[in-house]
Design an enzyme around this catalytic site. Structure first.
Site, PDB file in Angstrom:
ATOM      1  N   ARG A 147      78.916  56.775 -29.041  1.00  0.00           N
ATOM      2  CA  ARG A 147      79.266  55.515 -28.397  1.00  0.00           C
ATOM      3  C   ARG A 147      78.942  54.374 -29.354  1.00  0.00           C
ATOM      4  NH1 ARG A 147      76.460  58.480 -24.350  1.00  0.00           N
ATOM      5  NH2 ARG A 147      77.737  58.952 -22.514  1.00  0.00           N
ATOM      6  N   LYS A 171      73.245  57.025 -22.714  1.00  0.00           N
ATOM      7  CA  LYS A 171      73.073  56.422 -21.393  1.00  0.00           C
ATOM      8  C   LYS A 171      71.924  57.105 -20.658  1.00  0.00           C
ATOM      9  CE  LYS A 171      77.817  54.847 -20.643  1.00  0.00           C
ATOM     10  NZ  LYS A 171      79.010  54.943 -19.769  1.00  0.00           N
ATOM     11  N   HIS A 244      85.729  52.457 -29.187  1.00  0.00           N
ATOM     12  CA  HIS A 244      85.634  53.646 -28.342  1.00  0.00           C
ATOM     13  C   HIS A 244      86.760  54.640 -28.627  1.00  0.00           C
ATOM     14  CE1 HIS A 244      82.802  54.926 -25.340  1.00  0.00           C
ATOM     15  NE2 HIS A 244      83.747  55.405 -24.566  1.00  0.00           N
ATOM     16  N   ARG A 247      85.634  57.729 -30.353  1.00  0.00           N
ATOM     17  CA  ARG A 247      84.995  58.707 -29.459  1.00  0.00           C
ATOM     18  C   ARG A 247      86.055  59.505 -28.697  1.00  0.00           C
ATOM     19  NH1 ARG A 247      80.182  59.850 -26.660  1.00  0.00           N
ATOM     20  NH2 ARG A 247      80.302  59.905 -24.395  1.00  0.00           N
ATOM     21  N   HIS A 270      78.019  63.602 -21.868  1.00  0.00           N
ATOM     22  CA  HIS A 270      78.509  63.351 -20.512  1.00  0.00           C
ATOM     23  C   HIS A 270      77.617  64.071 -19.505  1.00  0.00           C
ATOM     24  CE1 HIS A 270      82.901  62.570 -22.005  1.00  0.00           C
ATOM     25  NE2 HIS A 270      82.164  61.476 -22.003  1.00  0.00           N
ATOM     26  N   TYR A 279      89.977  64.607 -21.177  1.00  0.00           N
ATOM     27  CA  TYR A 279      90.575  64.854 -22.483  1.00  0.00           C
ATOM     28  C   TYR A 279      91.443  66.110 -22.499  1.00  0.00           C
ATOM     29  CZ  TYR A 279      87.197  61.311 -23.722  1.00  0.00           C
ATOM     30  OH  TYR A 279      86.482  60.143 -23.762  1.00  0.00           O
TER      31      TYR A 279
END
Length: 303
Positions: A147, A171, A244, A247, A270, A279
């Site tokens: 990220r 995150k 982004h 990514r 994730h 994806y």
């Protein structure tokens, strides 16, 4: 207690007690500032009704805010009022029955192989800012799937195995290992040599942050956005690239080449596999597009 006082206390709680990142706290703050713009900051929280909050959501819709933005606002408001009830600032929760709106189905924006090569090679062809740093930055973004905040906060002390991998904090302060392939490592070697000279020329004290500006200070997320906008803008490739997109392209490339989705989920950091599954939709579209182009009877095939 009024809305302003509740907001200030809630944001302090998110930062000091829950330990959420600065970016996450800023996101909450921006949404709650919008709440104050629709309702008076001095309005007592006991006076806020469900109808008041629905009107706020309606105002966002009138301003053509995206479904994702509206849902983020709803989430922030719901979380703050849950906090108010939990800590006895409020008895009845007016946000309890707020429902999120349906999201538009948007596929992540990704680059083709040719587009990746074009932007990664642009600093070498067109030295707009700092050639070795910018080439290294682009190749490391693509190689790792980091990220923007993760690459911004990447430090020399985070690297392992002669710079071939690093531990990044994503995150929720979750750590994971990311990897860098040969092109990225070659670019990194050239950049580190220049980086040392820049720090010496500026008389800067040592900084552990990998990416710095030409004054020897750590790059910010805004600085990286600016760098990418220069190379993908009118002076560069003329094909705008969002940070982004590297990514998204990393994830698409991995899945297209047969990587296990659970491993890709881990590499992207994730928490839910459903996020990674976006994806796989892209790769399916790519297969259909290729089929329609290559097969004489495939022009109108749709999934």
């Amino acid at each position: 207690m009024n809305i302003q006082e509740l907001t200030d206390e809630f944001l302090l709680y998110l930062s000091a007690v829950r330990g959420l990142s600065d970016n996450t706290c800023l996101g909450y703050k921006n949404d709650l500032v919008q709440l104050q713009s629709f309702l008076s900051p001095q309005m007592e929280i006991q006076s806020v009704t469900k109808e008041n909050l629905l009107l706020c959501i309606g105002q966002l819709s009138k301003k053509n805010r995206s479904s994702a933005s509206i849902n983020r606002f709803i989430s922030a408001v719901r979380t703050m009022f849950l906090y108010a009830v939990k800590f006895n600032h409020l008895q009845n929760n007016p946000a309890l029955e707020l429902k999120t709106v349906k999201l538009e189905k948007k596929l992540p924006n990704f680059m083709t192989k040719a587009e990746v090569n074009e932007i990664c090679n642009e600093p070498e062809k067109n030295e707009l800012l700092w050639k070795t740093r910018d080439e290294c930055l682009f190749k490391m973004l693509y190689s790792s799937g980091c990220r923007l905040s993760e690459i911004t906060n990447l430090k020399l002390s985070d690297f392992l195995n002669n710079y071939s991998s690093a531990v990044v904090t994503g995150k929720g302060n979750k750590q994971r290992r990311v990897f860098f392939e040969k092109d990225a490592l070659d670019a990194l070697e050239h950049y580190l040599s220049d980086r040392k000279k820049i720090l010496e020329e500026n008389g800067s004290s040592f900084t552990d942050y990998l990416f710095i500006n030409q004054r020897g200070q750590p790059l910010t997320t805004g600085g990286i956005r600016f760098i990418l906008s220069k190379y993908s803008g009118a002076e560069g490739t003329k094909h705008h690239v969002n940070p982004h997109a590297f990514r998204h392209t990393f994830a698409t490339t991995m899945l297209s080449n047969g990587a296990d989705i659970r491993l890709v989920q881990e590499m992207l950091g994730h928490s839910s596999i459903s996020t990674t599954q976006r994806y796989t939709h892209i790769t399916t579209e790519q297969l259909i597009e290729t089929y329609n182009k290559a097969h004489p009877h495939g022009k109108n095939f749709k999934e």
